[in-house]
Enzyme design. Structure first.
Site, mmCIF file in Angstrom:
data_model
loop_
_atom_site.group_PDB
_atom_site.id
_atom_site.type_symbol
_atom_site.label_atom_id
_atom_site.label_comp_id
_atom_site.label_asym_id
_atom_site.label_seq_id
_atom_site.Cartn_x
_atom_site.Cartn_y
_atom_site.Cartn_z
ATOM 1 N N TYR A 82 0.672 -0.977 10.485
ATOM 2 C CA TYR A 82 0.275 -1.595 9.212
ATOM 3 C C TYR A 82 1.473 -1.611 8.257
ATOM 4 C CZ TYR A 82 -2.378 -1.994 4.833
ATOM 5 O OH TYR A 82 -2.873 -2.377 3.605
ATOM 6 N N SER A 97 0.859 -1.188 0.000
ATOM 7 C CA SER A 97 0.000 0.000 0.000
ATOM 8 C C SER A 97 0.893 1.234 0.000
ATOM 9 C CB SER A 97 -0.862 -0.008 1.259
ATOM 10 O OG SER A 97 -1.273 1.301 1.568
ATOM 11 N N SER A 98 0.414 2.316 -0.608
ATOM 12 C CA SER A 98 1.251 3.518 -0.693
ATOM 13 C C SER A 98 1.579 4.081 0.687
ATOM 14 C CB SER A 98 0.569 4.592 -1.541
ATOM 15 O OG SER A 98 -0.656 4.978 -0.959
ATOM 16 N N CYS A 99 0.774 3.737 1.711
ATOM 17 C CA CYS A 99 1.030 4.320 3.032
ATOM 18 C C CYS A 99 2.213 3.671 3.740
ATOM 19 C CB CYS A 99 -0.217 4.281 3.900
ATOM 20 S SG CYS A 99 -0.702 2.639 4.362
ATOM 21 N N LYS A 133 3.221 -4.778 6.320
ATOM 22 C CA LYS A 133 3.189 -4.883 4.857
ATOM 23 C C LYS A 133 4.600 -4.886 4.255
ATOM 24 C CE LYS A 133 -1.075 -5.329 3.547
ATOM 25 N NZ LYS A 133 -1.500 -6.369 2.591
ATOM 26 N N HIS A 154 -11.850 4.470 5.343
ATOM 27 C CA HIS A 154 -10.981 5.474 4.742
ATOM 28 C C HIS A 154 -11.819 6.713 4.402
ATOM 29 C CE1 HIS A 154 -8.164 2.072 4.112
ATOM 30 N NE2 HIS A 154 -7.295 3.016 4.402
HETATM 31 P P1 GDP Z 1 -4.667 7.703 5.126
HETATM 32 O O1 GDP Z 1 -4.601 7.923 3.644
HETATM 33 O O2 GDP Z 1 -3.889 6.519 5.585
HETATM 34 O O3 GDP Z 1 -4.303 8.949 5.890
HETATM 35 O O4 GDP Z 1 -6.164 7.293 5.505
HETATM 36 P P2 GDP Z 1 -7.615 7.949 5.415
HETATM 37 O O5 GDP Z 1 -8.223 7.653 4.084
HETATM 38 O O6 GDP Z 1 -8.357 7.431 6.610
HETATM 39 O O7 GDP Z 1 -7.434 9.527 5.598
HETATM 40 C C1 GDP Z 1 -6.993 10.350 4.570
HETATM 41 C C2 GDP Z 1 -7.107 11.810 4.957
HETATM 42 O O8 GDP Z 1 -8.512 12.153 4.988
HETATM 43 C C3 GDP Z 1 -6.565 12.155 6.346
HETATM 44 O O9 GDP Z 1 -5.945 13.421 6.271
HETATM 45 C C4 GDP Z 1 -7.825 12.255 7.186
HETATM 46 O O10 GDP Z 1 -7.686 13.087 8.330
HETATM 47 C C5 GDP Z 1 -8.796 12.863 6.182
HETATM 48 N N1 GDP Z 1 -10.215 12.724 6.512
HETATM 49 C C6 GDP Z 1 -11.114 13.754 6.516
HETATM 50 N N2 GDP Z 1 -12.317 13.319 6.921
HETATM 51 C C7 GDP Z 1 -12.189 11.990 7.162
HETATM 52 C C8 GDP Z 1 -13.112 11.007 7.616
HETATM 53 O O11 GDP Z 1 -14.285 11.265 7.892
HETATM 54 N N3 GDP Z 1 -12.635 9.733 7.731
HETATM 55 C C9 GDP Z 1 -11.337 9.416 7.415
HETATM 56 N N4 GDP Z 1 -10.927 8.143 7.539
HETATM 57 N N5 GDP Z 1 -10.434 10.347 7.019
HETATM 58 C C10 GDP Z 1 -10.864 11.616 6.895
#
Ligand code: GDP
Length: 316
Positions: free
Chosen positions: A139, A110-112, A143, A182
């Site tokens: 995670y 995963s890119s993370c 990975k 996400h």
């Molecule tokens: P990441 O790509 O591993 O950081 O995972 P996420 O998809 O959970 O979050 C991506 C970005 O979206 C982060 O900066 C979060 O703070 C932001 N974000 C904004 N609103 C939300 C929300 O309601 N849920 C999640 N999961 N992320 C949010």
């Protein structure tokens, strides 16, 4: 082509997940026999169960879409699960694949799992060049171990075991639970609920400034099948769309699709995570693969799926 799928038996581990489900759909046009096994058949965290399953099922190839996954909050608050479950699942499957002479194996990173401050766009050789993002290091460590394990079996035993590194994925079958999802499914659900309830605003986590790249799960599945057939190399391959947007821009786009016209509010008690993680997808592009689903079209399709299929959409 390095691996002909015709008449092969292919196990898609994790077929009930978003990527696994998309991969099963994509494999239907490949002339192969797709094998699946639910949690009630085999618990992937239990070595003996995985060994017994593979001895019996005898696949020629495995696509490993099974993993403990979740958004930024789930990763940050359930570190033991994200580290332990993923290490167990991947170690069990890779070792048993080798023991049962599985010819081709595709692992998903995963890119993370790239360093937090990797230079953008992130190329494959950035892996392990710097500190990880603290909210998902559990995670990431698991990975990275999986990618290394596939490489180790290639190096020690000459196995054709490869890894793909998908960017942030979304699509039908995603997890819409607000505590563990996400960002994409979270925003779709929040905008939908706000619209139905006539709310004046929706709340997004963090500043809205982090940038993320999104790829539809069907595009990802297509890339995975492409790699399974055409790639045989030691290094993992990035799978991305090549474009990123800010979380605020994403929220505006989702609100437009959902037709929610209210205000966007920021919850600054929630983390931003990595500032940016746009992947360099040139390696895969140069092999001849490109994504087909534009972001807006993908969001429209995912929103339709959510309204028709997700239990969360029925309880508003
Ligand atoms: P990441 O790509 O591993 O950081 O995972 P996420 O998809 O959970 O979050 C991506 C970005 O979206 C982060 O900066 C979060 O703070 C932001 N974000 C904004 N609103 C939300 C929300 O309601 N849920 C999640 N999961 N992320 C949010």
């Amino acid at each position: 082509m390095t691996f002909d799928l015709n008449r092969k038996r292919v196990w898609v581990a994790g077929h009930r997940g978003m990527v696994g489900g998309a991969t099963v759909r994509r494999l239907k046009s490949e002339g192969c026999e797709v094998i699946t096994a639910g949690r009630e058949t085999v618990d992937l965290k239990r070595q003996a169960e995985v060994e017994a399953f593979l001895r019996d099922a005898r696949p020629d190839a495995i696509i490993m879409a099974a993993a403990k996954v979740g958004g930024i909050l789930a990763n940050d608050t359930r570190p033991a699960e994200f580290l332990y479950d993923n290490i167990m699942i991947e170690a069990n499957i890779i070792a048993a694949a080798h023991d049962n002479d599985v010819q081709k194996f595709l692992f998903l990173g995963s890119s993370c799992i790239y360093p937090k401050f990797a230079s953008q766009p992130i190329s494959e050789d950035s892996l392990l060049t710097g500190p990880l993002e603290p909210t998902n290091e559990w995670y990431a460590i698991a990975k990275i171990a999986g990618i290394k394990l596939a490489q180790a079996y290639r190096k020690q035993y000459g196995r054709d075991y490869i890894s793909a590194m998908p960017t942030n994925l979304y699509g039908p079958g995603d997890n819409f639970d607000l505590r563990s999802s996400h960002v994409m499914p979270a925003i779709i659900r929040k905008a939908h609920e706000a619209k139905i309830q006539g709310a004046k605003n929706i709340t997004v986590w963090g500043t809205g400034q982090p940038r993320r790249e999104f790829l539809h799960a069907d595009d990802c599945a297509d890339a995975l099948v492409f790699l399974l057939k055409n790639y045989s190399g030691d290094e993992h391959v990035n799978v991305g769309s090549g474009e990123d947007i800010t979380i605020l821009e994403l929220t505006q786009l989702v609100c437009d699709v959902v037709e929610f016209r209210g205000e966007i509010i920021h919850d600054l008690t929630k983390p931003d995570g990595t500032p940016r993680k746009l992947m360099d997808a040139n390696k895969l592009r140069s092999m001849g693969w490109a994504p087909a689903i534009a972001l807006r079209n993908g969001i429209e399709e995912t929103y339709s799926w959510f309204k028709e299929n997700s239990p969360e959409a029925q309880t508003v």
